[in-house]
Scaffold this motif. Structure first.
Motif, PDB file in Angstrom:
ATOM      1  N   LYS A   1      64.054  44.494  73.185  1.00 60.13           N
ATOM      2  CA  LYS A   1      64.853  45.236  73.528  1.00 60.13           C
ATOM      3  C   LYS A   1      64.739  46.699  74.714  1.00 60.13           C
ATOM      4  O   LYS A   1      65.307  46.584  74.993  1.00 60.13           O
TER       5      LYS A   1
ATOM      6  N   ARG B   1      65.776  45.955  78.085  1.00 60.39           N
ATOM      7  CA  ARG B   1      67.051  46.868  77.949  1.00 60.39           C
ATOM      8  C   ARG B   1      66.651  48.738  78.015  1.00 60.39           C
ATOM      9  O   ARG B   1      67.361  49.268  78.924  1.00 60.39           O
TER      10      ARG B   1
ATOM     11  N   ASP C   1      68.418  50.117  66.126  1.00 64.30           N
ATOM     12  CA  ASP C   1      68.898  49.597  66.730  1.00 64.30           C
ATOM     13  C   ASP C   1      70.141  48.867  65.938  1.00 64.30           C
ATOM     14  O   ASP C   1      71.397  48.339  66.576  1.00 64.30           O
TER      15      ASP C   1
ATOM     16  N   PHE D   1      70.543  39.663  71.314  1.00 58.07           N
ATOM     17  CA  PHE D   1      70.311  41.824  71.943  1.00 58.07           C
ATOM     18  C   PHE D   1      71.257  42.369  70.964  1.00 58.07           C
ATOM     19  O   PHE D   1      70.961  43.308  70.393  1.00 58.07           O
ATOM     20  N   ASP D   2      72.329  41.513  70.443  1.00 58.54           N
ATOM     21  CA  ASP D   2      73.369  42.472  69.687  1.00 58.54           C
ATOM     22  C   ASP D   2      73.950  41.970  68.649  1.00 58.54           C
ATOM     23  O   ASP D   2      74.729  42.233  67.810  1.00 58.54           O
TER      24      ASP D   2
ATOM     25  N   SER E   1      72.988  53.190  72.971  1.00 57.48           N
ATOM     26  CA  SER E   1      71.811  53.396  72.840  1.00 57.48           C
ATOM     27  C   SER E   1      70.904  54.960  72.599  1.00 57.48           C
ATOM     28  O   SER E   1      71.739  54.899  73.507  1.00 57.48           O
TER      29      SER E   1
ATOM     30  N   GLY F   1      62.730  39.590  76.968  1.00 62.86           N
ATOM     31  CA  GLY F   1      62.598  40.688  75.878  1.00 62.86           C
ATOM     32  C   GLY F   1      61.698  39.917  75.355  1.00 62.86           C
ATOM     33  O   GLY F   1      60.857  39.748  74.032  1.00 62.86           O
TER      34      GLY F   1
END
Length: 472
Positions: free
Chosen positions: A320, A324, A239, A31-32, A103, A341
């Motif tokens: 994402k 999330r 993102d 995700f990051d 976010s 995801g």
């Protein structure tokens, strides 16, 4: 040999992409975009990734088409959209440094509430949906005419391959492949320009009438109006605004804007060349066809690199959003998030390509790629005050709704006009000259109405409204 050549290019593209893709990642990498040791990606890596993900296959085609239609102002006008990097970069920098948000969904929940955040995410989902089919279509057209067996087979192959590495690697895979794709795309663009510039220099830029030039300037003004809202509905861009520290992020975004905007303006030279030499419209195919197989393969490779990078980033953003952002999760991701995801990646790969099967009556088959930009771009004009004026403390849910809904209504009505061939907005709203004059008027007046609504909501809001939630 000519029929097999594009498939050789596709095989080479898949091989290089797979070579740089991580085979397994943890949830933070997925995700990051973190390294295996947990370090955030650096300035240059984020810049290259953000740049190539905004060099859409459909965008470079549109840039060439606009230059063909309007001359120099067409390509420059499309390049102005890349000021979005500066607008989004500054806005996200302030959200992160002043509010500690992790976010855009985290910010929206804190400032405007869960309902407003989910309305935003639904709009974003529509954008992501459009990115899948529009970029797949542009790439598939280099393998065969729309509706042919080669067209459908290439669309399926490109989608399946992109799913395979986006599913396994997420954001980390997207960053690593984007780095290589950016370098290769610029090298190939250099080859194209080296071939075209001597001829264009001897022939000169295409001559356009005053009315055409003014129509091109009208499009430039439309881009400048939309740039204040356009970037916020594209999570492929935003993102990446939360991957590295705020100051590094801002540097990454400014560099990405220069790289991708420069690429788009340079690619629009293809449209100028086609116009000068009297080649047919759709210069992204007519120009390479005029030079033969080798140039066609170079263009094919550019489209694969730009389209592939956008689609894998789209899949990552869908993962994402689903796992999330929908629940405004701002803590550390875990294995459950990653499983959700990955299921979302498979779902959007299928659903996002369904418009390719849509057959319109008349002489058009399938949706036009420019629609993916014009439809969503007008609908989100209300995002400008929502993200650029959050420092107004009384502004809350009412401000959001008074900005969001008028903008959405303007966009939907303009879409109905375009596709149903009916007139809804009076001609007096038009500003400028040419086919984009009404769009300019609708967007400018619409932006003013949305901003006025946002300010009115702030004036009417109870003073006790909670401005933010503390960062986790």
């Amino acid at each position: 040999m000519s029929a097999a050549a594009p498939w050789v290019v596709l095989a080479a593209y898949c091989a290089v992409t797979w070579w740089v893709t991580p085979r397994s990642v943890d949830s933070r990498q997925f995700f990051d975009g973190r390294t295996r040791s947990g370090a955030a990606p650096g300035v240059l890596l984020v810049a290259l990734s953000a740049a190539v993900t905004w060099i859409f296959a459909k965008s470079i085609t549109n840039a060439a088409d606009l230059a063909y239609a309007f001359g120099l102002t067409g390509g420059l006008g499309y390049g102005l959209y890349y000021l979005s990097f500066a607008v989004a970069g500054v806005a996200i920098y302030l959200l992160r440094t002043r509010g500690g948000y992790r976010s855009l969904a985290h910010f929206l929940v804190g400032k405007y509430g869960v309902v407003c955040a989910r309305l935003f995410l639904l709009t974003v989902a529509f954008r992501l949906f459009n990115e899948v089919w529009s970029n797949t279509k542009v790439m598939a057209l280099f393998f065969g005419p729309e509706g042919s067996g080669a067209y459908w087979l290439s669309a399926a192959a490109i989608t399946a391959f992109t799913v395979s590495y986006a599913w396994s690697g997420g954001m980390r895979a997207s960053l690593m492949t984007d780095r290589v794709q950016t370098v290769l795309a610029f090298v190939l663009l250099g080859v194209v320009l080296a071939v075209l510039f001597p001829g264009l220099e001897s022939k000169g830029l295409p001559e356009v009438s005053d009315s055409v030039r003014q129509a091109g300037l009208t499009f430039c003004l439309l881009a400048l109006v939309q740039v204040f809202s356009y970037p916020f509905h594209d999570p492929v861009l935003t993102d990446r605004g939360f991957l590295n520290p705020p100051r590094q992020m801002l540097k990454s975004f400014l560099l990405a804007g220069v790289l991708s905007g420069g690429f788009i303006v340079l690619f629009s030279v293809i449209g100028l060349y086609a116009k000068s030499f009297g080649l047919p419209a759709n210069p992204a195919t007519s120009v390479p066809a005029a030079f033969g197989l080798v140039m066609m393969l170079v263009f094919n490779a550019i489209m694969l690199l730009s389209g592939g990078s956008t689609i894998d980033s789209t899949f990552t953003s869908v993962a994402k959003l689903t796992a999330r952002d929908w629940n405004a999760s701002s803590g550390e991701p875990d294995a459950r998030h990653m499983s959700r995801g990955r299921m979302a990646v498979i779902a959007i790969a299928v659903l996002g390509n369904l418009p390719l099967f849509t057959i319109y009556l008349g002489d058009r088959a399938g949706p036009a790629i420019i629609a993916a930009t014009t439809i969503s771009g007008t609908m989100v004009m209300g995002f400008a005050p929502i993200f650029l004026l959050p420092w107004l403390k009384p502004a809350g849910p009412l401000s959001f709704h008074l900005a969001f809904w008028p903008g959405l209504a303007f966009g939907v009505l303009r879409t109905v006009e375009t596709f149903a061939k009916v007139q809804i907005f009076p001609a007096d709203l038009a500003l400028g000259v040419g086919k984009y004059a009404l769009d300019l008027g609708v967007n400018l007046y619409g932006l003013l109405i949305c901003t006025a609504g946002y300010l009115l909501g702030a004036a009417l809001a109870p003073r006790r409204h909670a401005v933010a939630v503390p960062a986790e």
